[in-house]
Design an enzyme around this catalytic site. Structure first.
Site, PDB file in Angstrom:
ATOM      1  N   HIS A 193       0.833  -1.220   0.000  1.00 33.02           N
ATOM      2  CA  HIS A 193       0.000   0.000   0.000  1.00 33.02           C
ATOM      3  C   HIS A 193       0.861   1.262   0.000  1.00 33.02           C
ATOM      4  CE1 HIS A 193       0.157   0.204   4.559  1.00 33.02           C
ATOM      5  NE2 HIS A 193       0.142   1.485   4.274  1.00 33.02           N
ATOM      6  N   ASP A 216      -0.444  -7.416   1.470  1.00 31.82           N
ATOM      7  CA  ASP A 216       0.135  -6.065   1.505  1.00 31.82           C
ATOM      8  C   ASP A 216       1.658  -6.143   1.646  1.00 31.82           C
ATOM      9  OD1 ASP A 216       0.393  -3.367   1.642  1.00 31.82           O
ATOM     10  OD2 ASP A 216      -0.439  -3.136   3.652  1.00 31.82           O
ATOM     11  N   GLY A 271       2.556   6.060   8.952  1.00 31.10           N
ATOM     12  CA  GLY A 271       3.973   6.369   8.729  1.00 31.10           C
ATOM     13  C   GLY A 271       4.878   5.224   9.144  1.00 31.10           C
ATOM     14  N   SER A 311       3.945   2.209   8.414  1.00 33.83           N
ATOM     15  CA  SER A 311       3.632   1.209   7.398  1.00 33.83           C
ATOM     16  C   SER A 311       4.865   0.799   6.616  1.00 33.83           C
ATOM     17  CB  SER A 311       2.630   1.780   6.408  1.00 33.83           C
ATOM     18  OG  SER A 311       1.393   1.824   7.011  1.00 33.83           O
TER      19      SER A 311
HETATM   20  C1  4AZ Z   1      -1.100   3.621   8.521  1.00 39.24           C
HETATM   21  O1  4AZ Z   1      -1.981   4.427   8.201  1.00 39.24           O
HETATM   22  C2  4AZ Z   1      -1.334   2.732   9.685  1.00 39.24           C
HETATM   23  N1  4AZ Z   1      -2.515   0.825  14.085  1.00 39.24           N
HETATM   24  C3  4AZ Z   1      -0.402   1.782  10.016  1.00 39.24           C
HETATM   25  C4  4AZ Z   1      -0.620   0.962  11.097  1.00 39.24           C
HETATM   26  C5  4AZ Z   1      -1.769   1.089  11.819  1.00 39.24           C
HETATM   27  C6  4AZ Z   1      -2.715   2.050  11.519  1.00 39.24           C
HETATM   28  C7  4AZ Z   1      -2.494   2.876  10.429  1.00 39.24           C
HETATM   29  C8  4AZ Z   1      -1.984   0.169  12.985  1.00 39.24           C
HETATM   30  O2  4AZ Z   1      -0.053   3.551   7.884  1.00 39.24           O
END
Ligand code: 4AZ
Length: 766
Positions: free
Chosen positions: A570, A623, A715, A717
């Site tokens: 993503h 993902d 962030g 991610s």
């Molecule tokens: C994000 O938006 C995101 N709480 C990554 C992890 C989580 C929530 C949002 C897990 O990148």
């Protein structure tokens, strides 16, 4: 699609000298030239006339669908069967009549090509309605099926569906039945503007009977099923020129469906038809609940997804609690409605188009005098467990469980009467709402402020005792034994070279700086038990910060070899402004600790990005993406690969894992400057699936702290979820998604790495 563009390319002459003019043309030459010129002109005019006037295939083609009411015929059953003589006879009459109507109109006749009757049905239909169809809806193949069939996209399962195709399945069951269409496989291109399946609650493709348009991937554990409101259904598959996927297989069955009824007793439950899959259109269900005299009724909706209609305000489908309220759209889990009576009537109504997954509901009684026995009653009439009062979380939904609190020692007592976890004291965020948690945050003179904001005597810094709870008073202290050195060799010898570990050079006499240089090892062995704090330098040497070139940190990634990084798919999906899928968009910072000191890190550009082809942007399934660096990185103390788990590894629920990243330190907050780390635990997948409303696939792993407060966030991610095993760190997961951040009962969701071991090997050789 044919194009009208034409380009002419002049080829270079092979020998320019041969083309040089030698002498002027004679009279004969001029006449010949004129004749040739006239011939070419005539040819061009001819071609233009043919092109614009006679070439029908260049005209833009449109198909219109609509319905006509026939008023002078009695309906006979044979009209339901397109092969019957009666059907053909009436269809021919209709087509002849349409042809004569159109040819009488000078404006319309030049556009009219022909008509085809698709179906007759016996119910009143609007007089005449025409809808322009998607221009790709030109039927190339068409099949008709009766109910109790398996339908598959062309070629399934042996080959992908064909490009540029339109296929439709007209499904017809016995009168008095409904049709149920259940997809056991559904794998189309992600982007619905390229390939899509539409399901209609009629035999012709009219928008007002469109139940749903679907594309992408649906896992068999979250199957798609649709129910028509009558005995007919139309399924269409439209594909464009590129990106052909395996397609679908669906079973069509005939069903009779009843809904609503009388409910009694002290508690019970009911749900919309076909829940948790799509409810049928044009349906009305009524539930009459009657509980014992003298009791009142409380209704809860654990899940609620009802299409709102184009005008919102519940103009499409809705659930009405008669005399109380009308609900539609998506409602929060456990939305509650009470009535001060022992009777409640609930009506569910769906209109002719756009269906959704519906709702589940439970009802129970409550005493008019004691609405929340043994529970705390919120102002909004919800009842919550008394243990949830004053725990820093808004469990009521209206925060009334967090008012007028006496906080215990692990909580900050805010002046406004609420409690917040001590962890959040002096962290620069106003958690109390009245700043109480951010007051008196400095330490007195002669005191040292630990990383967790505790104050200890300055004398205790670097005294070899961990006086701060997080040990930060012993961080960065130079030791007598290797003063001004950064590294002590295995034989105790000090060397002054910064980061000598695993840099490919033997710096220690005993070679200890170059031993054990493979994956999952840290150069600095110190680590801590934490709940969201700054990482030590080199604690996560596989952690990468992905920046959009010359802007800021966007996502995390992990180093798995000298050339390859793993991140989340993503993170590499294009949006209208930025081409995240292009390697040229990115720069990767390896060995970075604080975003303020990028110059200390190793910056790498990318050669290629490989997102997983089954990544689903709706469900975040699969993902994962790989990034190849444009040149190999040299490992050092702060840059090292993490080990990959084998395909059969399982990380048991309860196991502690570390997450790290520069993501937001609060839901909706801004990103961290210094790399943050936290410890969370793996959560059982079945429990997690329940908590996350059935959205967890086997390609996902859940981890978190269910009481809330510790989690990955926006962030983070793409970054690692690291697990220690046999003294090495393994990449257990990739930060993927979650329902907000650090909420109670909402774990973080991670890509389940063992599922992708073979894929990584195939794509990278690692
Ligand atoms: C994000 O938006 C995101 N709480 C990554 C992890 C989580 C929530 C949002 C897990 O990148």
């Amino acid at each position: 699609r044919p194009t009208c563009d034409g380009t002419v390319t002049f080829l270079p002459a092979s020998d320019n000298k041969k083309l040089e003019k030698k002498r002027g043309p004679g009279k004969v030459g001029i006449i010949v030239a004129l004749v040739i010129f006239a011939a070419i002109l005539a040819l061009i005019i001819g071609l233009l006339v043919w092109h614009f006037h006679f070439r029908k295939d260049l005209k833009s083609q449109r198909i219109y669908t609509g319905s006509l009411r026939i008023t002078n015929q009695a309906f006979v059953d044979a009209y339901e069967n397109p092969d019957s003589a009666e059907f053909k006879d009436l269809a021919n009459q209709v087509m002849a009549q349409l042809k004569s109507m159109y040819s009488e109109s000078p404006q319309l006749s030049k556009y009219y090509v022909g008509s085809k009757v698709q179906a007759f049905r016996y119910v009143c239909i609007v007089n005449l309605s025409l809808t322009a169809l998607d221009t790709r809806l030109f039927s190339k193949t068409r099949s008709e099926y009766s109910a109790e069939e398996i339908i598959t996209s062309p070629g399934f399962p042996d080959k992908p569906y064909a490009p540029n195709s339109f296929v439709q399945w007209q499904l017809r069951g016995d009168p008095g039945h409904m049709l149920k269409l259940s997809f056991d496989t559904f794998n189309l291109e992600e982007d619905c503007s390229n390939d899509f399946v539409r399901v209609y609650d009629s035999l012709v493709a009219m928008d007002k009977h469109l139940m749903e348009e679907e594309c992408g991937f649906y896992s068999p554990s979250n199957p798609l099923t649709f129910i028509s409101s009558r005995n007919v259904m139309l399924v269409t598959l439209v594909t464009n020129e590129e990106g052909n996927f395996p397609g679908f297989r669906a079973r069509v069955t005939q069903i009779k469906l009843a809904c609503g009824g009388k409910l009694s007793g002290t508690s019970g439950s009911f749900k919309s038809p076909n829940f948790p899959s799509y409810y049928p259109p044009n349906t009305t269900c009524q539930w009459d609940i009657e509980v014992p005299d003298g009791k009142y009724v409380k209704l809860r909706f654990p899940k609620f997804m009802v299409s709102t209609g184009s005008l919102n305000h519940c103009s499409g489908d809705y659930v009405q609690i008669v005399g109380k309220s009308t609900l539609c759209g998506q409602q929060l889990a456990n939305t509650m409605v009470t009535v001060n009576s022992n009777k409640m009537t609930v009506v569910f109504k769906s209109d002719s188009s756009q269906v959704d997954r519906g709702f589940s509901a439970t009802y129970e009684i409550f005493e008019p005098t004691d609405p929340c026995p043994d529970k705390f009653q919120c102002d909004n009439k919800r009842c919550v467990n008394p243990s949830l009062r004053c725990d820093g979380w808004n469990d009521c939904g209206d925060s009334t469980d967090e008012r007028s609190c006496k906080c215990d020692a692990s909580m900050i007592q805010c002046r406004n009467g609420i409690c917040k976890p001590m962890l959040w004291r002096c962290d620069g965020v106003n958690d109390c709402g009245d700043d109480t948690d951010e007051l008196n945050c400095g330490c007195k003179t002669g005191e040292f402020k630990c990383n967790d904001n505790q104050c200890v005597s300055e004398m205790k810094k670097c005294d070899r005792n961990r006086d701060c709870k997080d040990g930060s008073d012993e961080d960065g202290c130079s030791r007598e034994i290797c003063k001004d050195s950064t590294f002590m060799c295995g034989n105790g010898k000090c060397i002054t070279k910064p980061n000598p570990m695993c840099d490919g050079q033997d710096d220690c006499d005993d070679g200890s700086d170059e031993s054990n240089c493979n994956c999952g090892k840290r150069a600095y062995t110190k680590s801590r038990i934490v709940g969201g704090q700054e990482a030590d330098v080199g604690e996560f040497p596989w952690q990468v910060s992905l920046h959009v070139k010359n802007t800021a940190h966007v996502c995390g990634a992990s180093i798995i070899s000298e050339r390859w990084l793993v991140t989340a798919a993503h993170c590499v999906q294009d949006d209208p402004k930025i081409k995240y899928s292009q390697p040229g968009t990115w720069e990767a910072y390896l060995g970075l600790h604080t975003q303020k000191e990028k110059q200390k890190a190793t910056k790498k550009l990318l050669k290629q990005i490989i997102p997983h082809k089954n990544y689903n942007s709706h469900t975040y399934d699969n993902d994962i993406a790989l990034m190849e660096l444009d040149s190999p990185v040299t490992f050092s103390a702060t840059i090292r690969p993490i080990c990959l788990p084998t395909a059969t590894d399982v990380f048991p629920a309860g196991e502690t894992v570390s997450i790290s990243g520069w993501g937001a330190t609060r839901e909706g907050g801004s990103g961290a400057t210094v790399l943050q780390k936290a410890n969370v635990r793996i959560i059982n997948s079945t429990v997690c699936d329940e908590l996350m409303n059935g959205q967890i696939t086997s390609r996902m792993t859940c981890a978190g702290v269910l009481s809330g407060g510790v989690d990955a966030c926006q962030g983070d991610s793409g970054g690692p979820m690291s697990i220690l095993s046999n003294e090495r760190m393994y990449l257990a997961g990739v930060v993927s998604w979650g329902d907000g951040c650090a909420r109670r009962d909402k774990p973080g969701i991670y890509t389940n790495m063992p599922k992708f071991r073979a894929w990584i090997k195939e794509k990278t050789g690692v």
